[in-house]
Design an enzyme around this catalytic site. Structure first.
Site, PDB file in Angstrom:
ATOM      1  N   GLY A 118      28.822   6.547 -33.164  1.00 21.69           N
ATOM      2  CA  GLY A 118      28.896   5.127 -32.833  1.00 21.69           C
ATOM      3  C   GLY A 118      27.907   4.354 -33.671  1.00 21.69           C
ATOM      4  N   PRO A 164      23.840   3.276 -37.344  1.00 21.82           N
ATOM      5  CA  PRO A 164      24.781   4.301 -36.884  1.00 21.82           C
ATOM      6  C   PRO A 164      24.084   5.497 -36.234  1.00 21.82           C
ATOM      7  CG  PRO A 164      24.481   4.474 -39.242  1.00 21.82           C
ATOM      8  CD  PRO A 164      23.696   3.264 -38.810  1.00 21.82           C
ATOM      9  N   ASP A 181      17.797  -4.118 -21.901  1.00 24.34           N
ATOM     10  CA  ASP A 181      19.168  -4.019 -22.421  1.00 24.34           C
ATOM     11  C   ASP A 181      19.921  -2.908 -21.691  1.00 24.34           C
ATOM     12  OD1 ASP A 181      21.284  -4.877 -23.981  1.00 24.34           O
ATOM     13  OD2 ASP A 181      20.788  -3.562 -25.665  1.00 24.34           O
TER      14      ASP A 181
END
Length: 367
Positions: free
Chosen positions: A58, A64, A176
């Protein structure tokens, strides 16, 4: 020792200015000498087949992530700082400093890093079941998550968050927390990941303010998204959103209903006040559903997403309420609840539009 080309080094992080490894003056943590395994670039090139596309797991704002296999057979996940990343240096430093000091079964484990030439990489334990989002938002994969597994994941996330907020030697605000940052191991144990945006709270500090609002739409508490104020209660809000997403099996952001323009949080609130909370619960739970636990999970989720942070429970209280059978306080109206039908306010629908991708934001000036 985790691989043949791995050595133990002391990585000095002298935090003095922004131009030294992207220091953010809002997150002062003093001089840091971190002892971490240092992986050689050649080792990681071999492990990831030269960072081949087939090994890519991902990609986020940092860069990445690739799957790798060391010579001794150990599987790893390699998080590679993208050369075009605008926040990557700061996030790299922040994540190394924080995650290297944290050890909990519900937090992803940092194995080491690579600092060679222009390359900056973090090496983590590999999570074979990837992110929680790949299960609950996928029609086929979601059927593999019966209610006992979902409940196990909910409690695991809560315990990991409790460790960050209270039980670790540092008080950490994640900032987050979202389903894609919850990774699942082979036994479907959840592990909180991605500490690039996290903040350390010292002493008895309980809240802070920032001019740099970072996070992901759909999970951000209203006081943080609007004014830059964050605390453990803003993480609790994010946990409440995740809890509702796990129960209902759909995203908060991009949720669509024919009767109103609310997101999932607003929809769950409407169902609650209309006394029909089970109506939209994901059908894939089938016979595995424990109605009492599901109802309690929805109720606690709504308590966590209340508009005012002082009304939200602490992580400790949330766990106690989830695992007990006692009476629960009545939730108040959640944040980001419109309370209008599509016929009443067609314009408001544009706030929560359908999207296949999460949108991370970084606002340079909070209101």
């Amino acid at each position: 020792m985790v691989g043949k080309s791995v050595s133990i080094v002391v990585i000095p992080f002298t935090v003095t200015s922004r131009n030294k490894l992207g220091h953010d003056p809002e997150n002062r943590s003093g001089d840091k000498d971190l002892e971490l395994p240092l992986f050689g670039l050649s080792t990681l090139l071999t492990a990831t087949n030269n960072f081949s596309f087939n090994n890519k797991l991902g990609e986020g704002g940092y860069g990445p992530v690739y799957k790798g296999l060391l010579e001794d057979g150990q599987e790893i996940a390699v998080k590679r700082l993208a050369k075009t990343s605008t926040q990557g240096l700061h996030e790299f430093k922040n994540e190394v400093i924080l995650i290297s000091k944290l050890q909990h079964r519900n937090l992803v484990k940092l194995l080491g890093c690579c600092l060679e030439g222009a390359e900056k990489m973090l090496i983590y334990e590999y999570m074979p079941n990837k992110g929680l989002d790949s299960f609950i938002f996928d029609k086929t994969q979601s059927e593999l998550l019966d209610w006992p597994t979902r409940y196990h994941i909910i409690i695991g996330i809560a315990r990991g968050l409790l460790y960050l907020h209270q039980d670790s030697r540092l008080r950490i605000i994640h900032r987050d927390l979202k389903v894609s940052n919850i990774l699942l191991d082979a036994d479907m144990n959840p592990k909180i990941s991605d500490f690039g945006l996290a903040r350390i709270f010292g002493g008895n500090q309980i809240e802070a303010n920032t001019n740099r609002v970072v996070g992901t739409y759909g999970y951000m508490a209203p006081e943080y998204a609007g004014d830059g104020n964050f605390s453990i209660k803003s993480d609790v809000y994010s946990f409440g959103v995740i809890l509702l997403e796990i129960v209902y099996g759909v995203k908060n952001r991009g949720f669509i209903n024919n009767d109103h323009c609310n997101n999932l949080v607003g929809h769950a609130w409407r169902l609650h006040i209309e006394e029909r909370p089970l109506q939209s619960v994901t059908k894939c739970l089938g016979e595995s559903i424990n109605v009492s636990q599901v109802l309690r999970s929805i109720h606690v989720g709504l308590l966590c997403v209340q508009h005012h942070p002082e009304d939200r429970p602490t992580t400790t209280s949330a766990i106690q309420m989830l695992e007990s059978e006692g009476p629960l306080p009545s939730p108040k109206e959640p944040g980001f609840y419109f309370g209008k039908t599509k016929q009443d306010t067609p314009v408001s629908c544009s706030y929560e539009t359908s999207s296949n991708n999460e949108i991370s934001i970084s606002l340079l000036a909070g209101r």
